[in-house]
Design a protein around this motif. Structure first.
Motif, PDB file in Angstrom:
ATOM      1  N   TYR A 197       9.987  16.426  39.883  1.00 60.46           N
ATOM      2  CA  TYR A 197      10.983  17.346  40.413  1.00 60.46           C
ATOM      3  C   TYR A 197      11.719  16.744  41.616  1.00 60.46           C
ATOM      4  N   PHE A 198      10.989  16.254  42.598  1.00 57.77           N
ATOM      5  CA  PHE A 198      11.619  15.755  43.820  1.00 57.77           C
ATOM      6  C   PHE A 198      12.290  14.391  43.617  1.00 57.77           C
ATOM      7  N   ASP A 199      12.040  13.763  42.485  1.00 62.15           N
ATOM      8  CA  ASP A 199      12.686  12.487  42.194  1.00 62.15           C
ATOM      9  C   ASP A 199      14.028  12.680  41.477  1.00 62.15           C
ATOM     10  N   PRO A 217       2.074  22.102  33.485  1.00 63.64           N
ATOM     11  CA  PRO A 217       2.422  22.672  34.788  1.00 63.64           C
ATOM     12  C   PRO A 217       3.876  23.129  34.821  1.00 63.64           C
ATOM     13  N   PRO A 218       4.254  23.878  35.844  1.00 66.70           N
ATOM     14  CA  PRO A 218       5.674  24.247  35.989  1.00 66.70           C
ATOM     15  C   PRO A 218       6.504  23.013  36.309  1.00 66.70           C
ATOM     16  N   SER A 219       7.759  23.071  35.955  1.00 70.12           N
ATOM     17  CA  SER A 219       8.657  21.938  36.220  1.00 70.12           C
ATOM     18  C   SER A 219       9.683  22.250  37.297  1.00 70.12           C
ATOM     19  N   GLU A 220       9.769  23.516  37.711  1.00 70.06           N
ATOM     20  CA  GLU A 220      10.721  23.921  38.747  1.00 70.06           C
ATOM     21  C   GLU A 220       9.957  24.408  39.977  1.00 70.06           C
ATOM     22  N   PHE A 221      10.374  23.933  41.147  1.00 71.55           N
ATOM     23  CA  PHE A 221       9.698  24.304  42.389  1.00 71.55           C
ATOM     24  C   PHE A 221      10.682  24.811  43.446  1.00 71.55           C
ATOM     25  N   ALA A 222      11.838  25.238  42.995  1.00 74.85           N
ATOM     26  CA  ALA A 222      12.823  25.786  43.927  1.00 74.85           C
ATOM     27  C   ALA A 222      12.364  27.156  44.414  1.00 74.85           C
ATOM     28  N   HIS A 223      12.663  27.466  45.684  1.00 73.79           N
ATOM     29  CA  HIS A 223      12.315  28.765  46.244  1.00 73.79           C
ATOM     30  C   HIS A 223      13.398  29.146  47.245  1.00 73.79           C
ATOM     31  N   ALA A 224      14.087  30.230  46.938  1.00 76.38           N
ATOM     32  CA  ALA A 224      15.259  30.599  47.740  1.00 76.38           C
ATOM     33  C   ALA A 224      14.907  30.890  49.189  1.00 76.38           C
ATOM     34  N   GLU A 225      13.792  31.527  49.421  1.00 76.35           N
ATOM     35  CA  GLU A 225      13.422  31.926  50.777  1.00 76.35           C
ATOM     36  C   GLU A 225      12.772  30.780  51.558  1.00 76.35           C
ATOM     37  N   LYS A 226      11.786  30.115  50.968  1.00 77.52           N
ATOM     38  CA  LYS A 226      11.035  29.075  51.681  1.00 77.52           C
ATOM     39  C   LYS A 226      11.695  27.705  51.591  1.00 77.52           C
TER      40      LYS A 226
END
Length: 277
Positions: free
Chosen positions: A134-136, A182-191
């Motif tokens: 994800y971060f890559d 595992p999940p492939s998305e780790f975006a979080h609008a608040e955090k």
């Protein structure tokens, strides 16, 4: 009057009056016992020894006892007779091809628990690998976080392989279980994605530590000190150190927010360890 030998006098506890006779010609002193005979002293000494013997038998706290008798304990023979003890079925070398030759005092519960922990390590490694991917991404481009989670994934996989090797050392059978995707998305609008992913990593490390403590309990309950020592020396210290390190990362990300501070934090992770090189 005959002089009583000094050795006889010392053996007697009764009060004895000594008279010193000075001789002017040689200034020598002689000790005599005018009221006690040698026979009386001998009789009293015998009575005293009998009294000490009786007291030792009746009073367990009486520990000092003098005896002229030399007690020679009989020899018990050979202490360790290996060929006699090898007749025990526990030491018979198995001949069946599917049975481990090295296995000894390794319970089925310990074998099962090791296989379960292997599965835990692989699952956590898989999640970290998804975070690395994800971060890559080009539209995320947090290379420091990508590097951190890739190394974390490799570390957890290394733990699984270490457990596999241990299972083989003890004569157990490795059974790999299924792992979930595992999940492939780790975006979080608040955090923000960086803080959200790091908090998830902290939770995973605590979960892994909990599983390791349970594994250690299985070793203790099944009287396997070697397995307990293996878990303590190879995993537990490293695990609590990892929890502390990631907890600090979470605290730092909470302070920097979601903006430019995340980029600086990411750069710190990217170049971490460069000074040592």
């Amino acid at each position: 009057m005959s002089a009583t030998p000094i050795s006889t006098i010392f053996l007697s506890p009764m009060r004895v009056n000594f008279h010193s006779h000075s001789h002017s010609h040689n200034n020598k002193s002689s000790f005599t016992c005018p009221t006690t005979t040698t026979a009386a002293l001998s009789s009293y000494s015998s009575s005293l020894n009998h009294s000490f013997s009786s007291q030792r038998k009746s009073d367990k706290k009486f520990t000092v006892f003098a005896s002229n008798e030399i007690v020679n304990a009989p020899k018990s023979g050979v202490v360790f007779e290996p060929f006699e003890e090898l007749k025990n079925d526990a030491f018979v070398v198995p001949v069946a091809p599917h049975v481990s030759l090295a296995r000894q005092r390794y319970s089925d519960k310990c074998e099962t628990a090791i296989n379960e922990q292997i599965n835990v390590e692989y699952n956590v490694s898989y999640v970290y690998h998804a975070m690395f991917a994800y971060f890559d991404r080009d539209n995320i481009a947090l290379k420091g976080l990508a590097k951190f989670f890739r190394e974390s994934s490799e570390e957890e996989r290394g733990h699984a392989e270490k457990l596999i090797k241990y299972q083989n050392i003890r004569g157990g059978n490795v059974k790999l279980h299924s792992i979930i995707f595992p999940p492939s998305e780790f975006a979080h609008a608040e955090k923000g994605d960086a803080l959200y992913a790091m908090e998830l990593a902290l939770s995973l490390e605590k979960l892994t530590n909990e599983k390791l403590l349970s594994l250690h309990s299985v070793a203790e309950c099944n009287n396997d000190p070697q397995m307990a020592d293996f878990i303590e020396s190879e995993f537990l210290t490293e695990q609590v150190e990892a929890i502390k390190k990631i907890a600090e990362y979470v605290a730092q990300l909470r302070m920097v927010g979601k903006g430019h501070g995340v980029w600086h934090f990411d750069q710190m992770l990217l170049h971490e360890g460069d000074a040592a090189l």
